[in-house]
Each structure stands twice: as C-alpha cells, then as structure tokens.
Design a protein around this motif. Structure first.
Motif, PDB file in Angstrom:
ATOM      1  N   ARG A 191     -20.959  -5.104 -11.082  1.00 48.10           N
ATOM      2  CA  ARG A 191     -22.596  -5.244 -10.859  1.00 48.10           C
ATOM      3  C   ARG A 191     -23.757  -4.467 -11.689  1.00 48.10           C
ATOM      4  NH1 ARG A 191     -24.606  -8.181  -6.446  1.00 48.10           N
ATOM      5  NH2 ARG A 191     -22.670  -9.398  -5.476  1.00 48.10           N
ATOM      6  N   ARG A 192     -22.625  -3.271 -12.401  1.00 42.65           N
ATOM      7  CA  ARG A 192     -23.163  -2.901 -12.977  1.00 42.65           C
ATOM      8  C   ARG A 192     -23.240  -2.993 -14.647  1.00 42.65           C
ATOM      9  NH1 ARG A 192     -20.729   3.231 -11.214  1.00 42.65           N
ATOM     10  NH2 ARG A 192     -21.173   2.623  -9.102  1.00 42.65           N
ATOM     11  N   PHE A 193     -22.393  -4.071 -15.749  1.00 44.29           N
ATOM     12  CA  PHE A 193     -22.897  -4.358 -16.598  1.00 44.29           C
ATOM     13  C   PHE A 193     -23.800  -6.412 -16.203  1.00 44.29           C
ATOM     14  CE2 PHE A 193     -18.216  -4.398 -16.129  1.00 44.29           C
ATOM     15  CZ  PHE A 193     -18.135  -6.659 -16.437  1.00 44.29           C
ATOM     16  N   ASN A 194     -23.232  -6.319 -15.191  1.00 44.04           N
ATOM     17  CA  ASN A 194     -23.369  -8.520 -15.368  1.00 44.04           C
ATOM     18  C   ASN A 194     -24.804  -7.866 -13.539  1.00 44.04           C
ATOM     19  OD1 ASN A 194     -23.047 -10.724 -14.284  1.00 44.04           O
ATOM     20  ND2 ASN A 194     -21.980 -11.166 -15.217  1.00 44.04           N
ATOM     21  N   GLY A 195     -25.701  -9.244 -14.937  1.00 43.28           N
ATOM     22  CA  GLY A 195     -27.344  -8.702 -13.923  1.00 43.28           C
ATOM     23  C   GLY A 195     -27.220 -10.455 -13.207  1.00 43.28           C
ATOM     24  N   HIS A 196     -27.113 -11.515 -13.917  1.00 45.98           N
ATOM     25  CA  HIS A 196     -26.686 -12.987 -13.395  1.00 45.98           C
ATOM     26  C   HIS A 196     -25.808 -13.065 -12.629  1.00 45.98           C
ATOM     27  CE1 HIS A 196     -24.027 -14.012 -16.534  1.00 45.98           C
ATOM     28  NE2 HIS A 196     -25.209 -12.500 -17.642  1.00 45.98           N
ATOM     29  N   THR A 197     -25.440 -14.398 -11.751  1.00 43.29           N
ATOM     30  CA  THR A 197     -24.777 -14.719 -11.509  1.00 43.29           C
ATOM     31  C   THR A 197     -23.173 -15.475 -11.809  1.00 43.29           C
ATOM     32  OG1 THR A 197     -26.029 -17.264 -11.514  1.00 43.29           O
ATOM     33  CG2 THR A 197     -26.300 -15.100  -8.944  1.00 43.29           C
ATOM     34  N   GLN A 198     -23.749 -15.647 -13.460  1.00 40.21           N
ATOM     35  CA  GLN A 198     -22.592 -15.960 -14.280  1.00 40.21           C
ATOM     36  C   GLN A 198     -21.166 -14.682 -14.612  1.00 40.21           C
ATOM     37  OE1 GLN A 198     -23.500 -18.560 -17.400  1.00 40.21           O
ATOM     38  NE2 GLN A 198     -21.924 -18.680 -18.026  1.00 40.21           N
ATOM     39  N   VAL A 199     -20.549 -15.034 -14.051  1.00 42.53           N
ATOM     40  CA  VAL A 199     -18.899 -14.329 -14.266  1.00 42.53           C
ATOM     41  C   VAL A 199     -18.233 -14.908 -15.471  1.00 42.53           C
ATOM     42  CG1 VAL A 199     -16.703 -13.412 -13.609  1.00 42.53           C
ATOM     43  CG2 VAL A 199     -18.840 -13.155 -12.279  1.00 42.53           C
ATOM     44  N   ASN A 200     -18.114 -14.407 -16.769  1.00 36.11           N
ATOM     45  CA  ASN A 200     -17.506 -14.850 -17.923  1.00 36.11           C
ATOM     46  C   ASN A 200     -16.612 -14.273 -18.443  1.00 36.11           C
ATOM     47  OD1 ASN A 200     -19.911 -16.806 -19.252  1.00 36.11           O
ATOM     48  ND2 ASN A 200     -21.140 -14.210 -19.216  1.00 36.11           N
ATOM     49  N   ALA A 201     -15.409 -15.428 -19.000  1.00 36.85           N
ATOM     50  CA  ALA A 201     -14.155 -14.726 -18.713  1.00 36.85           C
ATOM     51  C   ALA A 201     -14.229 -13.674 -19.796  1.00 36.85           C
ATOM     52  CB  ALA A 201     -13.881 -16.020 -19.769  1.00 36.85           C
ATOM     53  N   THR A 202     -15.414 -13.500 -20.350  1.00 35.40           N
ATOM     54  CA  THR A 202     -15.454 -12.035 -21.497  1.00 35.40           C
ATOM     55  C   THR A 202     -15.213 -10.602 -20.742  1.00 35.40           C
ATOM     56  OG1 THR A 202     -15.549 -13.679 -23.324  1.00 35.40           O
ATOM     57  CG2 THR A 202     -16.410 -11.041 -23.925  1.00 35.40           C
ATOM     58  N   ASP A 203     -15.879 -11.208 -19.334  1.00 36.43           N
ATOM     59  CA  ASP A 203     -16.202  -9.894 -18.893  1.00 36.43           C
ATOM     60  C   ASP A 203     -14.929  -9.167 -18.448  1.00 36.43           C
ATOM     61  OD1 ASP A 203     -19.314 -10.250 -19.863  1.00 36.43           O
ATOM     62  OD2 ASP A 203     -19.797 -11.602 -17.655  1.00 36.43           O
ATOM     63  N   LEU A 204     -14.022 -10.623 -17.476  1.00 37.19           N
ATOM     64  CA  LEU A 204     -12.899 -10.627 -17.296  1.00 37.19           C
ATOM     65  C   LEU A 204     -12.034  -9.856 -18.052  1.00 37.19           C
ATOM     66  CD1 LEU A 204     -12.780 -13.502 -15.443  1.00 37.19           C
ATOM     67  CD2 LEU A 204     -12.837 -11.097 -14.464  1.00 37.19           C
ATOM     68  N   LYS A 205     -12.041 -10.394 -19.144  1.00 36.41           N
ATOM     69  CA  LYS A 205     -11.032  -9.897 -20.385  1.00 36.41           C
ATOM     70  C   LYS A 205     -11.055  -7.872 -20.516  1.00 36.41           C
ATOM     71  CE  LYS A 205     -10.428 -13.376 -23.414  1.00 36.41           C
ATOM     72  NZ  LYS A 205     -11.172 -13.769 -24.879  1.00 36.41           N
ATOM     73  N   LEU A 206     -12.638  -7.423 -20.176  1.00 37.42           N
ATOM     74  CA  LEU A 206     -12.355  -6.190 -20.768  1.00 37.42           C
ATOM     75  C   LEU A 206     -12.454  -5.451 -20.022  1.00 37.42           C
ATOM     76  CD1 LEU A 206     -15.245  -7.134 -23.313  1.00 37.42           C
ATOM     77  CD2 LEU A 206     -13.631  -6.782 -23.830  1.00 37.42           C
ATOM     78  N   MET A 207     -12.922  -5.599 -18.623  1.00 36.57           N
ATOM     79  CA  MET A 207     -12.597  -4.925 -16.919  1.00 36.57           C
ATOM     80  C   MET A 207     -11.397  -4.136 -17.783  1.00 36.57           C
ATOM     81  SD  MET A 207     -13.621  -7.323 -14.172  1.00 36.57           S
ATOM     82  CE  MET A 207     -12.420  -6.987 -13.263  1.00 36.57           C
ATOM     83  N   LYS A 208     -11.347  -3.223 -16.810  1.00 40.93           N
ATOM     84  CA  LYS A 208      -9.970  -2.172 -16.560  1.00 40.93           C
ATOM     85  C   LYS A 208      -9.539  -2.524 -15.627  1.00 40.93           C
ATOM     86  CE  LYS A 208     -10.166   0.258 -20.325  1.00 40.93           C
ATOM     87  NZ  LYS A 208      -9.297  -0.158 -20.794  1.00 40.93           N
ATOM     88  N   TYR A 209      -7.532  -2.612 -15.183  1.00 43.02           N
ATOM     89  CA  TYR A 209      -7.306  -3.353 -13.903  1.00 43.02           C
ATOM     90  C   TYR A 209      -5.593  -2.413 -13.772  1.00 43.02           C
ATOM     91  CZ  TYR A 209      -8.884  -7.998 -15.254  1.00 43.02           C
ATOM     92  OH  TYR A 209     -10.261  -8.936 -15.232  1.00 43.02           O
ATOM     93  N   PRO A 210      -5.415  -2.466 -12.565  1.00 46.57           N
ATOM     94  CA  PRO A 210      -3.855  -2.023 -12.691  1.00 46.57           C
ATOM     95  C   PRO A 210      -2.790  -2.481 -13.826  1.00 46.57           C
ATOM     96  CG  PRO A 210      -5.231  -2.700  -9.938  1.00 46.57           C
ATOM     97  CD  PRO A 210      -5.363  -2.959 -11.380  1.00 46.57           C
ATOM     98  N   SER A 211      -1.255  -1.490 -13.010  1.00 49.65           N
ATOM     99  CA  SER A 211      -0.841  -2.383 -14.589  1.00 49.65           C
ATOM    100  C   SER A 211       0.104  -3.492 -13.843  1.00 49.65           C
ATOM    101  CB  SER A 211       0.684  -0.959 -14.408  1.00 49.65           C
ATOM    102  OG  SER A 211       0.880  -1.073 -13.236  1.00 49.65           O
ATOM    103  N   ARG A 212       1.144  -4.236 -14.477  1.00 48.43           N
ATOM    104  CA  ARG A 212       1.751  -4.876 -13.890  1.00 48.43           C
ATOM    105  C   ARG A 212       1.428  -5.097 -12.567  1.00 48.43           C
ATOM    106  NH1 ARG A 212       2.454 -10.575 -17.318  1.00 48.43           N
ATOM    107  NH2 ARG A 212       4.262 -11.280 -16.324  1.00 48.43           N
ATOM    108  N   GLU A 213       3.097  -3.990 -13.416  1.00 51.52           N
ATOM    109  CA  GLU A 213       3.903  -3.433 -11.656  1.00 51.52           C
ATOM    110  C   GLU A 213       2.777  -3.519 -10.455  1.00 51.52           C
ATOM    111  OE1 GLU A 213       6.002  -3.459 -15.326  1.00 51.52           O
ATOM    112  OE2 GLU A 213       4.039  -1.997 -14.701  1.00 51.52           O
ATOM    113  N   ILE A 214       1.470  -3.026 -10.667  1.00 49.46           N
ATOM    114  CA  ILE A 214       0.858  -2.417  -9.547  1.00 49.46           C
ATOM    115  C   ILE A 214       0.126  -3.756  -8.830  1.00 49.46           C
ATOM    116  CG2 ILE A 214      -1.079  -1.012  -8.543  1.00 49.46           C
ATOM    117  CD1 ILE A 214      -0.720   1.273 -10.006  1.00 49.46           C
ATOM    118  N   LEU A 215      -0.532  -4.767  -9.856  1.00 50.25           N
ATOM    119  CA  LEU A 215      -0.177  -5.495  -9.590  1.00 50.25           C
ATOM    120  C   LEU A 215       0.785  -6.933  -8.194  1.00 50.25           C
ATOM    121  CD1 LEU A 215      -2.561  -6.255 -12.832  1.00 50.25           C
ATOM    122  CD2 LEU A 215      -3.195  -5.658  -9.981  1.00 50.25           C
ATOM    123  N   ILE A 216       2.036  -6.839  -9.484  1.00 53.65           N
ATOM    124  CA  ILE A 216       3.463  -7.262  -8.159  1.00 53.65           C
ATOM    125  C   ILE A 216       3.456  -6.560  -6.656  1.00 53.65           C
ATOM    126  CG2 ILE A 216       5.400  -7.493  -8.317  1.00 53.65           C
ATOM    127  CD1 ILE A 216       5.248  -7.974 -11.484  1.00 53.65           C
TER     128      ILE A 216
END
Length: 493
Positions: A442-467
């Motif tokens: 919500r800090r960078f998205n001010g509307h109700t749409q969630v774009n693939a680009t938004d999700l692509k640019l986020m940071k995530y845990p490593s693959r191992e941690i996600l598993i």
C-alpha cells in the motif's frame, strides 16, 4: 468582509450540485473544497521573491488561487505583488473565477479561456528549452484518461511528455513551466505512484523536480466527498530544479485535518535506490515494517526462476469458446471467484462467469499445463481490508484435466508457464497473505488494482525459505492471520 476563499467556496457549493455527471465526465473536473484548498496553500514555504507569478491550471471558481492569495493577504508571504494566471476551459465557471481573483488588491489576474494542454504545449518555453517564469503553481487538475492517438497525447508527445491522464499531463506541464526553485502543489490521484503506464511521468517529474511533501488521506472518499469521488488522492509539493533531500509525509483521515500526523523520511524510503520503475512509496509511519527490516526478504522473483504474468485468457475475445459448465472437449477456466481462503472450488454454479473453455486450436496457446500455481487477484473492492489476496491452485480440484485456463483478472506465479512445486506455491501464498506484505504494498499502490509488474518488483524470501513456509503451511492446515504474521517474524537468512 469574508475572505475570498469563503466566497468562492459558497459559490462552489451552489454551482457543483448543478453540474451534471455527463459534464463532469467531459471535463474530468471536481471543484476543490475550501478546507483542502487552505491546507494546500499552507504547504508552500516562505519565499523571497518580490513578484509572485502564480499558475492555477484548471482553476474552476478559483478556490486554490483564493486560498493562496488569502494567505498572502494575511501576511503569510512577503511578495510585493502577484501575477495570477488561471486557465479554465468551462465557460460556466470563468465568470465566477474572474470575480473572485478580481477581489484582491495588488493582484494582476490573467484569466485564460481554453485548453491548458493545447495552450501550454504551444508555449515558447518548449521551443527555447528554457523554463518560464511561474514561481508558484497550485493545481487540482482534471482526472480523465487520454486516448493513445488523441490531440492531447500528440501535443504532449511533441514536447517530450508521455502520459495517460489529464492530471499527470497538467502536473508535468506545470513543472516544465516553473522557474528554477519554483514550487508546485497539486492534489492528484495516487495512481501515478506505481505501474508501467505512469513510468514516463515519474521519470519526467523526478528528473526536473524534488519531492518535498506528500499528504495522504486515509479515507478514500473524504477529500471530495461532495462529489462522491472514491479515487484515493494525494497532495504533493514539488520544487523545480532542486536537489532531492528528505521528504515530509503527512496523513489525515479526511479533509478536516483534525488528526494531522507528520513525519520526515529520507528519499531512499520514497523512491528505492536502483528501482528501475521509480515507484513512489508513501510510508505512513517513521518505523520500517517487517518487509524492510527482515534480512531474509531480499530476493527478486527473477533470482529464483519464478515468473508472474497476467492471466492470458481474455474472456470477451474468446467468447464463442466459453462454456457455463464443463463438458466434453472443455477444460477448467479459472476466475477469482473460484478461490477463497478455503482453497480452490471448481466448478461454481450460478457464478455468472463461465467455468470452462473449449480446448482447440484457437485457445491452446492461452492454456497452462495443470499443476500447482499461486494466483493473486488483480482487483479488490474498495471495502476489502486486503489489497493482496493470494490463493493456491490445487490440480486435484480439476480431476484429470491436462491443462488450465487462467482468466485475465488473475495474476499467475509460474515457472516458464508451468506449475510450481507444491511447497513453493503454498509458501508464496503464505508470504503474500501476510499483513506486512499488504502494508508494504500500500505504500506505493494507491488503487485497487494489483499489476503483475507490482508483484514482480517486490522483494521476497529465498526459494528455500518459501519452500519451508509452504511445508509449514501444509503441516498446519487451517491458519489464522495472527499465525501467518507471527511465522513471518521467524524468518532468518
């Protein structure tokens, strides 16, 4: 004698109800309430200029200019004189505008009838590449999409401005017309902060101006409540040709500003270093949230070989191949309505959406092999608490279906258009459904749409941690939000 702003606001309340929805849609203009106008005028810093050259583009009945000039009359600025240039395209409002600006001594009003974009793009400043002389600009620009090949789009393109909405065009032009050190305060929809369509606009303003202040209304509907505007709005102050330093961020629930809260932030929290999209974040507290603080959340999807795409099935383009219920020769077609906290439900009777699509030569290229996927709805309703809602596609729900169709209202996490390992898909869903991810988004998205680009640019845990997260989820069964949020806090590198 009443301040001119109060007179202008009385006129606004009288005039606004008589403006038809069709008229508003044509001009994209919503008149500024006096409380918002007064707050915007208060954001301008002290100035040493002797003659203020003020721009108000899309001026309406003049509320913003009046708020600025009332502050000057009350001793809030040290100008000797003000040259006020106000553009207004609506014939019905210009008489009120001229009357209100004409009520000040020491002000030279210049009321310009016509289209600001058309007139400003013909300005000599673009021919000479030199900034013109506006020392201050105060704007509530119109909000309306600009068609790709419209006269507005072509005129803007000729002067180096590429954008998709009137509001961003007005702000870009005001920045271009400002003198060095010129101050621009505008109330605009927050949609420019992220997404690919506003990337050229973000590049344009960040190259030419520093962000000094941003104000966020916590209630979507209160800034223009008389006009029932539900777009989330932000007030931004920009300073032309200045070095970017810290940014002040303020919030209030509504346009009374009675619960105003203000914090300062380094620019690195507003636009992240090395972010190619230049997303503009609006942190609402000085504390970093769990996503920023965790050393375990530093990976991109690309680092992990995961991709996210918009669902490729655009139903209206494949209408002849859609089927209400599954039958011979069809395969599952998945919409957001097939997913809930309980998992995947398919088919769903009486959903008002088809449950299946024919598999044939016309549809084959839009289909994915059956498997485990993580999906995120592209749209949430304004009333929902969460912006990001993630679910897991469970192939067992579809029997022996060899392929699946993902409709365009879903974002799909996949590996080269194939499914993910089950634990990875479930771990992604757990992570994306945490409160910290939603707050950070919500800090960078001010509307109700969630774009693939938004999700692509986020940071995530490593693959191992996600598993590991996915394996934890599979052992837990049903999970509460508190359990999910607590689990996020246990992640280590």
């Amino acid at each position: 004698m009443l301040p001119q702003l109060e007179i202008a606001d009385t006129v606004r309340r009288t005039v606004a109800p008589g403006i038809t929805q069709k008229h508003k849609a044509e001009f994209g203009q919503f008149l500024t309430p006096s409380s918002v106008a007064r707050f915007m005028a208060s954001l301008f810093p002290a100035s040493t200029v002797r003659t203020c050259r003020l721009l108000d583009a899309g001026a309406g009945v003049g509320a913003l200019s009046c708020a600025f000039l009332d502050r000057w009359v009350a001793g809030g600025f040290g100008f000797d004189a003000v040259e006020a240039t106000a553009y207004e395209i609506d014939d019905n409002l210009r008489g009120h505008l001229a009357q209100h600006l004409g009520g000040y001594q020491g002000v030279t009003p210049r009321i310009i009838a016509g289209d600001y974009i058309e007139l400003a793009t013909a300005d000599d400043l673009f021919a000479t590449k030199q900034p013109s002389g506006y020392t201050h600009a105060i704007l509530n620009p119109p909000y309306k999409k600009i068609n790709r090949n419209s006269a507005h789009r072509l005129a803007l393109r000729r002067v180096g401005i590429e954008t998709v909405n009137l509001y961003s065009a007005f702000v870009a032009l005001a920045v271009a017309q400002a003198a060095p050190g010129g101050q621009i305060v505008a109330i605009i929809p927050r949609s420019f902060c992220n997404g690919p369509y506003y990337r050229p606009f973000r590049d344009f303003i960040l190259k030419r101006a520093a962000v000094r202040h941003m104000h966020l209304f916590e209630s979507r509907s209160k800034a223009f409540k008389d006009d029932e505007v539900l777009q989330e709005n932000i007030i931004i102050r920009l300073e032309r040709d200045s070095q970017q330093r810290g940014v002040t961020v303020s919030t209030s629930t509504d346009d009374t500003f009675t619960d105003l809260v203000t914090h300062g932030h380094p620019f690195e929290r507003i636009v992240f270093p090395n972010d190619p999209e230049q997303f503009i974040h609006v942190p609402t507290s000085p504390e970093k949230n769990a996503i920023e603080l965790s050393p375990a959340i530093r990976c991109t999807l690309a680092d992990q070989g995961i991709k996210v795409s918009t669902g490729p099935v655009v139903d209206f383009r494949l209408k002849e191949h859609l089927r209400e219920m599954p039958g011979e020769g069809t395969i599952p077609l998945l919409y957001p309505g097939h997913f809930s906290g309980a998992g995947t439900t398919w088919p769903v009777e009486d959903m008002k959406k088809p449950n299946a699509i024919e598999r044939n030569a016309d549809t084959e290229k839009w289909l994915y092999p059956s498997g485990f996927y993580c999906v995120v709805r592209r749209f949430s309703s304004k009333e929902e608490k969460r912006r990001i809602v993630a679910s897991v596609v469970e192939p067992s729900a579809f029997g022996d279906a060899p392929v699946l169709g993902f409709e365009n209202h879903l974002n799909v996490f996949h590996e080269n258009k194939r499914g993910l390992p089950e634990a990875l898909a479930r771990g992604l869903a757990v992570f994306l459904n945490t409160t910290a991810v939603d707050e950070n988004f919500r800090r960078f998205n001010g509307h109700t749409q969630v774009n693939a680009t938004d999700l692509k640019l986020m940071k995530y845990p490593s693959r191992e941690i996600l598993i590991e997260l996915g394996e934890w989820a599979m052992q837990q069964g049903a999970r509460t939000q508190d359990q999910i949020d607590a689990k996020l806090g246990t992640l280590t590198e």
